[in-house]
Design a protein around this motif. Sequence first.
Motif, PDB file in Angstrom:
ATOM      1  N   GLU C   7       0.786  -1.225   0.000  1.00 23.97           N
ATOM      2  CA  GLU C   7       0.000   0.000   0.000  1.00 23.97           C
ATOM      3  C   GLU C   7       0.822   1.282   0.000  1.00 23.97           C
ATOM      4  OE1 GLU C   7      -3.421  -0.122   2.211  1.00 23.97           O
ATOM      5  OE2 GLU C   7      -3.737  -2.202   1.623  1.00 23.97           O
ATOM      6  N   THR C   8       2.123   1.122   0.181  1.00 22.32           N
ATOM      7  CA  THR C   8       2.968   2.309   0.227  1.00 22.32           C
ATOM      8  C   THR C   8       4.168   2.103  -0.670  1.00 22.32           C
ATOM      9  OG1 THR C   8       4.110   1.313   2.085  1.00 22.32           O
ATOM     10  CG2 THR C   8       2.385   2.926   2.610  1.00 22.32           C
ATOM     11  N   ILE C  14       3.101   9.219   0.447  1.00 17.22           N
ATOM     12  CA  ILE C  14       2.134   9.507  -0.612  1.00 17.22           C
ATOM     13  C   ILE C  14       1.541  10.884  -0.331  1.00 17.22           C
ATOM     14  CG2 ILE C  14      -0.055   8.813  -1.632  1.00 17.22           C
ATOM     15  CD1 ILE C  14       0.707   5.919  -0.880  1.00 17.22           C
ATOM     16  N   CYS C  17      -3.460  11.283  -4.230  1.00 21.54           N
ATOM     17  CA  CYS C  17      -3.954   9.988  -4.691  1.00 21.54           C
ATOM     18  C   CYS C  17      -5.016  10.212  -5.767  1.00 21.54           C
ATOM     19  CB  CYS C  17      -4.542   9.298  -3.456  1.00 21.54           C
ATOM     20  SG  CYS C  17      -5.303   7.743  -3.789  1.00 21.54           S
ATOM     21  N   VAL C  78       0.508   2.174  -6.597  1.00 18.89           N
ATOM     22  CA  VAL C  78       0.658   1.266  -5.457  1.00 18.89           C
ATOM     23  C   VAL C  78      -0.462   0.231  -5.450  1.00 18.89           C
ATOM     24  CG1 VAL C  78       1.912   2.911  -4.028  1.00 18.89           C
ATOM     25  CG2 VAL C  78      -0.591   2.857  -3.953  1.00 18.89           C
ATOM     26  N   ASN C  79      -0.206  -0.813  -4.691  1.00 16.63           N
ATOM     27  CA  ASN C  79      -1.182  -1.899  -4.540  1.00 16.63           C
ATOM     28  C   ASN C  79      -1.657  -2.456  -5.884  1.00 16.63           C
ATOM     29  OD1 ASN C  79      -2.298  -3.590  -2.749  1.00 16.63           O
ATOM     30  ND2 ASN C  79      -3.881  -2.192  -2.003  1.00 16.63           N
ATOM     31  N   ARG C  81      -2.624  -5.035  -8.715  1.00 19.81           N
ATOM     32  CA  ARG C  81      -3.184  -6.401  -8.754  1.00 19.81           C
ATOM     33  C   ARG C  81      -3.329  -6.845 -10.201  1.00 19.81           C
ATOM     34  NH1 ARG C  81      -4.302  -7.679  -3.143  1.00 19.81           N
ATOM     35  NH2 ARG C  81      -2.921  -6.013  -2.549  1.00 19.81           N
ATOM     36  N   GLY C  98      -4.273  -0.669 -10.247  1.00 21.21           N
ATOM     37  CA  GLY C  98      -3.638  -0.203  -9.019  1.00 21.21           C
ATOM     38  C   GLY C  98      -4.075   1.225  -8.749  1.00 21.21           C
ATOM     39  N   THR C  99      -3.563   1.800  -7.679  1.00 22.73           N
ATOM     40  CA  THR C  99      -3.938   3.168  -7.339  1.00 22.73           C
ATOM     41  C   THR C  99      -2.812   4.118  -7.746  1.00 22.73           C
ATOM     42  OG1 THR C  99      -5.169   2.314  -5.466  1.00 22.73           O
ATOM     43  CG2 THR C  99      -4.686   4.668  -5.457  1.00 22.73           C
TER      44      THR C  99
END
Lengths: 277, 149, 104
Positions: C7-8, C14, C17, C78-79, C81, C98-99
């Motif tokens: 997540e980071t 961060i 976002c 980040v994160n 998938r 992802g974000t």
Amino acid sequence: MKLKPGIESLDTDNVNVSHTSPLREFAILLVSAFALLALVYVLLGLLIDRAVDWIDPATEKAVFGQLSSALDDGTPPTNAEASLQDLVNRIQQCLDPGYQVEVDLVAESAPNAFALPGGRMIVTQGLIDQMESENGLAFVLAHELGHFANRDHLRGLGRGVVLAALSSIVLGTDSGLDAVFAPASMAGQARFSRERESDADRVSLGALQCHYQHVSGADAFFRALKTAGYGDESEPAYVHFFASHPDVDSRIASLKRLSREAGYASGRERPLPEALQ
Amino acid sequence: MSQLAIFVVLLALGYGFGRMAESRHYRSIVEREQRHARISTLTLRTLESEPATVRRTQLVSGNVVISVDYFKRVAAGLRGFFGGNVQAYESLVDRARREAVLRLKESCPGAAHILNLRVETSSIYKGRGNGIGSVEVLAYGTAVYFDVE
Amino acid sequence: MMMTNIETVPGKTISSCFGVVSGSTVRTKHAGRDIMAGLKNIFGGELRGYTELLGESRDEAIRRMQQQASQLGANAIVNVRFSTSSVAAGAAEIYVYGTAVVVE
């Protein structure tokens, strides 16, 4: 951490899809696929022709003989069959495919004759009914013997099997592509078949001249087909493209041309043998 | 011969209706995405700094099954023969995923964020064995509602 | 473009976002490769053609996701998938999301 507007807020092109025209892509793919298939078909055709020349008639008889005898109805030959067999035997002296060809007469009203691998010829009752002279019948029988001598029955079988295998291996059965290629391969097969038919006509004409010393009555079968309405002119032109046999008129014309070029004689036709009348 | 005619008709129908449905769907997707842009979707599990107190959280999901049209299927089959990007299915997959996320958002109109968004696909058609292609997408995540907007 | 599946981004914070960015592909190999893969099914072993296909698909999907992120002005995702689907037989369908964030 600050939250900012996401990708939905941007007015940019969608990066996850291609932006070329689907019709254009489809056309390019279809044309290339056709070209590739045509190439493979021609190459395999050549390969099969080589393979067929390599199989001698004795081997063919040994391999397909069992299949061929399985088709035998088991009944003793009737008078008509014996008479047909006799005619075939006489023509075989002029046109020898390398083995004894056996004839079966089947009670089928459509006028037709087939050459099957293993030296079996099927003649329909409808064909006999259309005939008025022995010469006309002899031409059709000699035509089928011509297929045996040219090994066309093997070539046709080989191509059919190879095409079917090719299309199911490469294209799969559920892609819908077989629907595109079936008509194309049908047209390819038909063209090949028409060439072989014309050649068998030529060989058959030679056998008739050899056996009767003249070729009168050779086109009797085609003329009969025409009167019976089989070579109907009302058919659209594209039907011819898919037809496995040349159309009746052009066959009659090419028979005339062939016999003129080869200097074949004309003469009196013999009546049909009594058992066949 | 009739086989070819049927094929061409199906192809034309597939192309015509497929294109129509697709452009209509895209218009609706873009319009709704803008309407729901306020709900931000994140794949993060937590928000480091929360601007307000959380009123409640809720597991939300959205799903969609979109069918392939005949034209796309044939085009994809041809592309499969040569290899490369299957353009016909790209837009299908894109539409399905955006639609699933949109339906997820529409199920929680008052939410501020969707946390830990996950997108999964299933395959209903696979077991049927009749060659009907479809894209099946399930999107899920945690909707967070705040006391003060 | 930094990418993580946590997540980071370790060592960085961060600052803003942008929400979810994604990339997807549907790719196939030519029929020859499919036939070879069918043969390989008899003997077992790695299907190199398909390994390659999966790799290409994945790279293309990641490239598209990164394109979306840079359109937004993000510098990290980040994160991340991965997800797959199966519309076409013999095709690799990769979806990656992802974000998109800005890290400092």
